[in-house]
Write an enzyme that holds these catalytic residues in place. Structure first.
Site, PDB file in Angstrom:
ATOM      1  N   HIS A 121       0.107   1.789  -2.598  1.00  0.00           N
ATOM      2  CA  HIS A 121      -0.969   1.492  -2.678  1.00  0.00           C
ATOM      3  C   HIS A 121      -2.089   1.914  -3.896  1.00  0.00           C
ATOM      4  O   HIS A 121      -2.806   2.123  -3.323  1.00  0.00           O
ATOM      5  CB  HIS A 121      -2.286   1.428  -1.362  1.00  0.00           C
ATOM      6  CG  HIS A 121      -1.719   2.662  -0.988  1.00  0.00           C
ATOM      7  ND1 HIS A 121      -0.443   3.602   0.428  1.00  0.00           N
ATOM      8  CD2 HIS A 121      -2.699   3.693  -1.024  1.00  0.00           C
ATOM      9  CE1 HIS A 121      -0.891   5.541   0.343  1.00  0.00           C
ATOM     10  NE2 HIS A 121      -2.106   5.476  -0.791  1.00  0.00           N
ATOM     11  N   ASP A 151       5.159   0.493   1.253  1.00  0.00           N
ATOM     12  CA  ASP A 151       4.707   1.130   0.763  1.00  0.00           C
ATOM     13  C   ASP A 151       4.599   2.096  -0.619  1.00  0.00           C
ATOM     14  O   ASP A 151       4.680   3.107  -0.896  1.00  0.00           O
ATOM     15  CB  ASP A 151       3.810   2.053   1.205  1.00  0.00           C
ATOM     16  CG  ASP A 151       2.561   2.552   0.236  1.00  0.00           C
ATOM     17  OD1 ASP A 151       1.792   1.616  -0.142  1.00  0.00           O
ATOM     18  OD2 ASP A 151       1.422   2.952   1.568  1.00  0.00           O
ATOM     19  N   GLY A 225      -5.947  11.329  -2.332  1.00  0.00           N
ATOM     20  CA  GLY A 225      -4.901  11.491  -4.043  1.00  0.00           C
ATOM     21  C   GLY A 225      -3.548  12.189  -3.633  1.00  0.00           C
ATOM     22  O   GLY A 225      -2.772  12.227  -4.500  1.00  0.00           O
ATOM     23  N   SER A 227      -1.448  11.237  -1.869  1.00  0.00           N
ATOM     24  CA  SER A 227      -1.111   9.513  -1.568  1.00  0.00           C
ATOM     25  C   SER A 227       0.235   9.427  -3.287  1.00  0.00           C
ATOM     26  O   SER A 227       0.462   9.493  -3.886  1.00  0.00           O
ATOM     27  CB  SER A 227      -1.400   8.563  -1.358  1.00  0.00           C
ATOM     28  OG  SER A 227      -2.206   8.117   0.497  1.00  0.00           O
ATOM     29  N   GLY A 283      16.925 -11.181  14.311  1.00  0.00           N
ATOM     30  CA  GLY A 283      16.557 -12.857  13.939  1.00  0.00           C
ATOM     31  C   GLY A 283      15.581 -12.675  15.614  1.00  0.00           C
ATOM     32  O   GLY A 283      16.071 -13.985  16.555  1.00  0.00           O
ATOM     33  N   VAL A 284      15.158 -11.609  16.359  1.00  0.00           N
ATOM     34  CA  VAL A 284      14.922 -11.616  18.040  1.00  0.00           C
ATOM     35  C   VAL A 284      13.200 -10.622  18.170  1.00  0.00           C
ATOM     36  O   VAL A 284      12.456 -10.332  16.929  1.00  0.00           O
ATOM     37  CB  VAL A 284      15.830 -10.492  18.692  1.00  0.00           C
ATOM     38  CG1 VAL A 284      16.691 -11.493  18.916  1.00  0.00           C
ATOM     39  CG2 VAL A 284      15.717  -9.090  18.290  1.00  0.00           C
ATOM     40  N   ILE A 286      11.065  -8.363  20.607  1.00  0.00           N
ATOM     41  CA  ILE A 286      11.423  -7.751  21.383  1.00  0.00           C
ATOM     42  C   ILE A 286      10.247  -7.599  21.692  1.00  0.00           C
ATOM     43  O   ILE A 286       8.902  -7.060  21.416  1.00  0.00           O
ATOM     44  CB  ILE A 286      12.196  -6.928  20.512  1.00  0.00           C
ATOM     45  CG1 ILE A 286      10.700  -6.110  19.737  1.00  0.00           C
ATOM     46  CG2 ILE A 286      13.546  -7.029  20.367  1.00  0.00           C
ATOM     47  CD1 ILE A 286      12.100  -4.927  19.099  1.00  0.00           C
TER      48      ILE A 286
END
Length: 492
Positions: A121, A151, A225, A227, A283-284, A286
């Site tokens: 970002h 990120d 800043g 980040s 692939g579930v 939950i």
């Protein structure tokens, strides 16, 4: 001077001189406590040269959601400028799409040939990116690759010689209470050092905010800043990338989150070799095991993640996982709560076969699952954390019928799967959100494919019982726990 003040003054003098006597221990404990506090100067002196200030310039509006921002006090923002341009006769003022902006952040050098880690970002949609070193050199950086899901962004600079680097640690060894240190550029103030402790590990920020990341939570002061800057342990090793703060005001309020460095380095390896990042997919759908589910299924604890639905053709479906299974462990690691599971799956290399411990019909079972590949713009899990509806028989205030062929076809249901709600007569069921047209697929983990099967599954329901239903509405399913009220309250 009063007698009390005289005694206090003498005592303070005695403490200062170390003469307070055997009964007074304050003078002895203060130096000991001070000696126990860590000295961060060595870590800072060694690692600060490898920390960089990142500046990204871009034109126009950026997508919302990034936490890095220009320094405060730089004049009107884009929305204010647009109002001035449109309504106050300032035709020469550029539109937001034409304006130049700057995003400030931090980063750190991970290899002497110029590879730098920061947050996605910080550099998202940048036209140009520059980094400033501790020796005040400013270098143009190339964005090698980014991964918005984690990120993370990988940059590369050409410095004409080897650069100082940080040492990479193991974030999996972190424990709450350990000291950590951040170096970065909050509000553009380069090489600012802050310290604190690890508040928690394995922290999930929810289904909508990086569900694949298990964050390190700290009380290290982190502000805009910071980040992309490094989080160090007491050995001077990077254990995380400072990424987010939790704040009502936009400023630091004691809660900060860092991306574990083992996640970041996995991303680095993939960006270098293939330019993008792959993640594992189970692939579930939950949801967490809550108190209502514990009561309905008579479980010992609320640990694990309960499977709401299994997507056709996925790793879970091929391994035989079913709706109603409670996943207790993944690859030998316990699943304490539902949010633990997505990061575990995402970090698993596609094609890896992993033992998954489940509870089905009250019994533990281990199945071997060969993990699939998550679509690059997808999510390893869809989390069903939304408030759930409820259901029942006469005791629950519901009327049901078989599912007609058109509805079955629209919902993708198989013959003999589910019963449709035709009327909601009970107040508890109505308050829980059940509606005519909802399809009940399971009652207390038992499949129901007919009105007779539904009545059999709910025949023993009595006031005070909690019934767990798997309910389908549209293209999504969810578990709904309903506690049956006394008979004289259900129709109120």
């Amino acid at each position: 001077m009063s007698h009390h003040r005289l005694v206090s003054s003498l005592l303070c003098c005695a403490l200062a001189l170390g003469l307070a006597g055997p009964g007074v221990v304050v003078a002895q404990t203060a130096p000991a406590a001070a000696a126990a506090l860590p000295d961060f100067t060595g870590i800072v002196e060694k690692n600060a040269p490898a920390v960089v200030h990142v500046e990204a310039k871009y034109t126009g509006r950026r997508p919302k959601g990034g936490s890095a921002a220009p320094m405060q006090g730089q004049g009107p923002d884009a929305d204010q400028m647009e109002i001035l341009r449109r309504f106050f006769g300032m035709p020469m003022m550029p539109s937001p799409e034409e304006q130049a902006h700057t995003s400030l952040g931090s980063g750190f050098i991970i290899s002497s040939d110029g590879y730098i880690l920061t947050n996605n970002h910080v550099v998202d949609h940048a036209d140009t990116v520059t980094v400033r070193l501790q020796d005040r050199r400013t270098l143009t950086a190339k964005v090698v690759g980014t991964d918005p899901t984690y990120d993370i962004a990988l940059l590369k600079v050409q410095a004409g010689g080897p650069l100082p680097t940080v040492s990479i640690g193991d974030s999996r060894l972190l424990k709450p209470g350990q000291w950590v240190l951040a170096i970065g550029s909050p509000f553009g103030f380069d090489y600012t050092v802050t310290q604190g402790i690890v508040s928690a590990v394995g922290r999930s920020l929810g289904a909508g905010d990086q569900p694949s990341t298990s964050f390190i939570q700290t009380d290290v002061p982190i502000n805009r800043g910071n980040s992309g800057g490094p989080l160090f342990n007491l050995q001077g090793q990077v254990v995380g990338i400072n990424s987010q703060i939790y704040s009502d005001t936009g400023g630091y309020q004691g809660v900060a989150f860092s991306i574990p460095i083992d996640v970041a380095m996995n991303v680095v390896d993939q960006l270098k070799t293939k330019g993008y990042v792959t993640r594992g997919e189970l692939g579930v759908m939950i949801r967490p095991v809550d108190d209502d589910i514990v009561k309905a299924l008579k479980l010992d604890s609320a640990k694990g993640a309960i499977v709401v639905s299994v997507s056709p053709g996925t790793a879970a479906q091929k391994a035989g996982l079913q709706a109603g299974d409670i996943i207790l462990a993944f690859g030998g690691r316990p699943v304490e709560q539902g949010s633990d599971l997505p990061p575990m799956v995402a970090m698993t290399k596609p094609g890896t076969t992993v033992p998954v411990q489940i509870m089905r019909d009250g019994r533990d079972k281990t199945v071997q699952v060969t993990i699939g590949t998550m679509p690059r713009d997808g999510n390893p899990f869809a989390s069903a954390n939304k408030p759930a509806p409820s259901s029942g028989t006469d005791a629950l205030g519901l009327a049901v019928q078989g599912v007609d062929p058109d509805t079955r076809r629209q919902l993708g249901l198989q013959p003999g799967e589910g019963v449709a709600i035709t009327d909601v007569t009970g107040s508890v069921a109505a308050q829980a959100g059940l509606q005519p047209g909802d399809v009940i697929l399971m009652v207390n983990q038992q499949k129901v494919g007919s009105v007779a099967a539904f009545r059999t599954a709910t025949a023993g329901v009595k006031p005070g019982d909690t019934v767990l239903l798997l309910v389908r509405r549209g293209d999504s399913s969810n578990f709904i726990a309903l506690t049956v009220p006394p008979a004289d309250q259900n129709n109120g």
